[in-house]
Design a protein around this motif. Structure first.
Motif, PDB file in Angstrom:
ATOM      1  N   GLU A  74      -3.090  10.103  -4.039  1.00 46.23           N
ATOM      2  CA  GLU A  74      -4.197  10.498  -4.899  1.00 46.23           C
ATOM      3  C   GLU A  74      -3.648  10.929  -6.248  1.00 46.23           C
ATOM      4  O   GLU A  74      -2.507  11.356  -6.351  1.00 46.23           O
ATOM      5  CB  GLU A  74      -4.967  11.668  -4.273  1.00 46.23           C
ATOM      6  N   ARG A  75      -4.524  10.842  -7.210  1.00 47.33           N
ATOM      7  CA  ARG A  75      -4.205  11.307  -8.570  1.00 47.33           C
ATOM      8  C   ARG A  75      -2.853  10.791  -9.034  1.00 47.33           C
ATOM      9  O   ARG A  75      -1.931  11.550  -9.309  1.00 47.33           O
ATOM     10  CB  ARG A  75      -4.200  12.839  -8.620  1.00 47.33           C
ATOM     11  N   ASP A 133       2.394  17.584  -3.991  1.00 43.35           N
ATOM     12  CA  ASP A 133       2.665  16.790  -5.194  1.00 43.35           C
ATOM     13  C   ASP A 133       4.080  16.242  -5.127  1.00 43.35           C
ATOM     14  O   ASP A 133       5.011  16.939  -4.733  1.00 43.35           O
ATOM     15  CB  ASP A 133       2.506  17.669  -6.441  1.00 43.35           C
TER      16      ASP A 133
END
Lengths: 188, 548
Positions: A151-152, A184
């Motif tokens: 994601e992102r 992340d």
């Protein structure tokens, strides 16, 4: 050496043990692959990353249904192409082909060409447990141990008409039995 | 012991012409006769030439251009010692049928204990050998018979075509001593075309005023040893006629090939496979009896007396009889139409009824190198077996091993070869390849590339001028026929890089190769975070790869 032989004796004695399979260091701690389970991803890079650990530790890996396999990217992830089996177009027999690959390879990455029903998937699951292999599915799969999604994704190094793709920052979400965790990462 | 030497002059040229005639190059078919001037070149220098070429003034050591200037119709053949040896093998076998114990000295020269008594005299024996050699197609052969190898070879060199010179017993020394010293230049100890040592010695003796081998033989052993060293001494011994002859006779190679005939011929691949099973087992056992295993096997299938299908199969480990039967099946199936994607139903029929299947071992290795370990076969063997099962399901070519190679576009930089084959003709990876895209490699490589559209803010298709400038900033892109439906919509561009122009293979016309000509690569990142490697060509936009 002795440990390896002991593991082998254990696996021969029946009772399929749930061994852990290493993943690429970049994905370390995010997910722990266990033999006999299947994992779903939604990105080719994550699939390569999951298979890379086993290949780096000397195991054989296979890719079924990848007609757009990036050999150079696989090498950059650390996959040894000499121990890689590629079945780019298994055709209508893709499930049988995957089952045959699961028999002999440690990690099989599958890109299913069609939706699979729960019954076939459970047959394959049984095969995975008996053979102590890991199935990584790039796409949809009825029942998985964990689902990884990127994601992102933000690519760095590229502007409007200058630079080049250098690395990306992304959040990898892991869904495991209803629980969801995310981390992340920076990937090449 | 009397020795018979058969010498085929300029064997490299003869073998090269044989090969030329066999490969059946349509342009050169009529030309590849042995009367045609021909020369074997190595490093652009004539190494060997035949009589016809010599008559035109071509000489050994000439440069290619000089040779062609003297003789424009000269057939140029590449040097290939393996080919020379291969085509000499039937010659050896022919002589072996007449008299076992053949010693191959080099391609084009063989020695054998002279079979005089059996054939009623040495000239008769030599005539029979010459006749058999001519029957195999070697019309230029010369024979010599003498007490020792050196004399016999020199006698053969003096013989006329298909003729024999017999040096009577005990007359070797006078025969040799009458020879001029320049025969040493062709001495075959060092290699096929005379040794440098021999040439040097011949030159030196000539300058010393010794014109015949007899003059040389009259020197004392100590003097020769002091002045000319070990090589000179060995020549001196031969010139005196006292050199011992030891022929390194070969054992005829065992017949490892197996074949099976079908009467009546079989129509379906299944029936053939069923019938070759025992032959395949016999083939593997024949090898195993000599502690060998085959890693490359050539399978030939005959129909109506001609070989209709022949192919060399490689095995990642070694062939078992089951593997061979599989290969036969694949090979016969590959000849039928629509075999690319085979379903189980139509797999039976073969194109013509097969009446003979032959297994020829191409590469054999010692069985000890392929033996199983104490703890059973390793992981590799299991993998080989599992992959063989997959191959049996969906076909030999469907299982691939990916490899890297050099190139500019990402699709050029990789290749995949059928499992078990060896990669050939790959471009080297370690070259700089200017124009390639640096940075992380894309995980998805589309080959062939997918069609795409890239437009600027005003909706015009973005192009790249001859100077490598974009006509407008990429604003939105769309990928047609994308595997993922989500990409088929227009996606705004969040960032992009490029253009990186490449002008590849501009010397090819675009009709013959769609890949040639001017192109420019872009990396484009959409607002959804997906990055693509797009390429602009005059024909339109394409997606080469995805950084997924």
């Amino acid at each position: 050496m002795v440990a390896a032989l002991q593991r082998r004796i254990e696996s021969l004695q029946g009772a399929p043990t749930r061994l852990t399979v290493p993943v690429h260091p970049a994905l370390e701690g995010l997910v722990q692959l266990r033999t006999g389970a299947s994992y779903a991803v939604d990105s080719a890079s994550l699939a390569l990353g999951l298979a890379a650990g086993a290949s780096r530790s000397g195991e054989w890996v296979g890719f079924a249904g990848w007609d757009d396999f990036g050999a150079e990217a696989a090498t950059q992830w650390g996959i040894d192409l000499r121990r890689t089996v590629l079945v780019p177009e298994p055709g209508e027999l893709w499930l049988e082909v995957t089952a045959a690959l699961v028999d002999v390879l440690k990690v099989v990455v599958l890109k299913p060409t069609a939706l699979v029903d729960a019954k076939s998937a459970s047959v394959l699951d049984a095969r995975l447990r008996a053979r102590s292999s890991v199935l990584v599915v790039w796409g949809e799969w009825p029942r998985v141990e964990a689902r990884l999604s990127a994601e992102r994704v933000v690519w760095d190094g590229v502007g409007r008409g200058r630079g080049r793709l250098d690395h990306r920052e992304l959040r990898v979400a892991v869904t495991r039995g209803g629980q969801r965790s995310a981390r992340d990462l920076v990937l090449q | 012991m009397r020795v018979l030497v058969a010498w085929c002059p300029d064997w490299s040229v003869t073998a090269g012409l044989f090969e030329l005639a066999e490969t059946g190059d349509p342009g050169s078919e009529g030309r590849a006769s042995s009367n045609q001037p021909a020369a074997v070149l190595s490093n652009n220098v004539v190494e060997v030439c035949n009589t016809a070429a010599r008559a035109e003034g071509v000489r050994r050591g000439q440069r290619r251009r000089d040779a062609q200037a003297r003789c424009p119709e000269l057939v140029l053949l590449p040097a290939n010692p393996e080919r020379d040896a291969r085509y000499f093998e039937p010659v050896l076998a022919t002589v072996e049928e007449l008299r076992p114990g053949v010693a191959p000295i080099r391609p084009g020269l063989l020695a054998v204990p002279a079979p005089g008594r059996y054939f009623g005299g040495e000239p008769h024996a030599a005539a029979i050998v010459a006749q058999r050699l001519v029957e195999t197609g070697v019309w230029d052969c010369r024979l010599g018979v003498a007490d020792d190898l050196f004399t016999a070879e020199q006698a053969a060199r003096q013989a006329l075509v298909q003729d024999c010179v017999v040096v009577p017993p005990g007359r070797s020394a006078p025969f040799v001593q009458a020879l001029p010293v320049r025969v040493l230049a062709d001495l075959t100890d060092g290699g096929a075309h005379g040794s440098a040592e021999g040439r040097e010695l011949a030159d030196l003796l000539r300058r010393l005023g010794l014109t015949t081998l007899g003059d040389f033989a009259r020197l004392s052993a100590a003097e020769v040893s002091n002045r000319f060293g070990g090589f000179g001494l060995s020549v001196w011994q031969r010139a005196r006629g006292g050199a011992p002859t030891a022929l390194g006779s070969r054992t005829p190679p065992p017949e490892l090939a197996c074949e099976v005939g079908f009467e009546p011929p079989l129509e379906s691949a299944e029936a053939v496979c069923f019938s070759v099973r025992t032959t395949a087992e016999r083939f593997v056992q024949g090898l195993a009896g000599r502690q060998l295993v085959a890693v490359a096997v050539r399978i030939e299938a005959e129909a109506d007396g001609v070989v209709t299908s022949a192919r060399t199969w490689l095995h990642p480990r070694c062939f078992t009889s089951r593997d061979l039967v599989d290969r036969v099946h694949w090979q016969l199936q590959a000849g039928t139409a629509g075999s690319g994607l085979r379903s189980r139903r139509d797999s039976g029929a073969v194109r013509a009824a097969i009446e003979r299947v032959r297994f020829l071992p191409e590469t054999v290795e010692a069985a000890a190198d392929h033996a199983d370990g104490l703890w059973g076969g390793g992981a590799d063997e299991q993998v080989t077996r599992g992959v063989a099962r997959v191959q049996a399901m969906i076909g030999f070519d469907a299982v691939r091993s990916p490899v890297l190679q050099g190139g500019r576009s990402v699709a050029d930089r990789q290749a995949s070869i059928p499992w078990g084959e060896r990669p050939v003709g790959l471009r080297p990876v370690d070259r700089p390849w200017p124009g390639r895209i640096p940075g992380p490699a894309p995980a998805r490589v589309f080959s062939p590339p997918l069609l795409a559209d890239v437009v600027d803010e005003a909706g015009r298709t973005v192009a790249v001028t001859e100077r490598g400038v974009v006509t407008g900033e990429p604003w939105r892109y769309r990928i047609d026929a994308a595997p993922d439906v989500a990409v088929r919509r227009w996606t705004p561009v969040s960032s992009w890089a490029g253009p990186w122009p490449v002008d590849e293979a501009w010397w090819l016309s675009t009709e013959t190769s769609g890949r040639s000509g001017r192109s420019a690569r872009f990396q484009v990142v959409g607002v959804d975070g997906r990055a693509w490697l797009l390429v602009w060509r005059a024909a339109g936009w394409e997606v080469e790869a995805g950084y997924d």
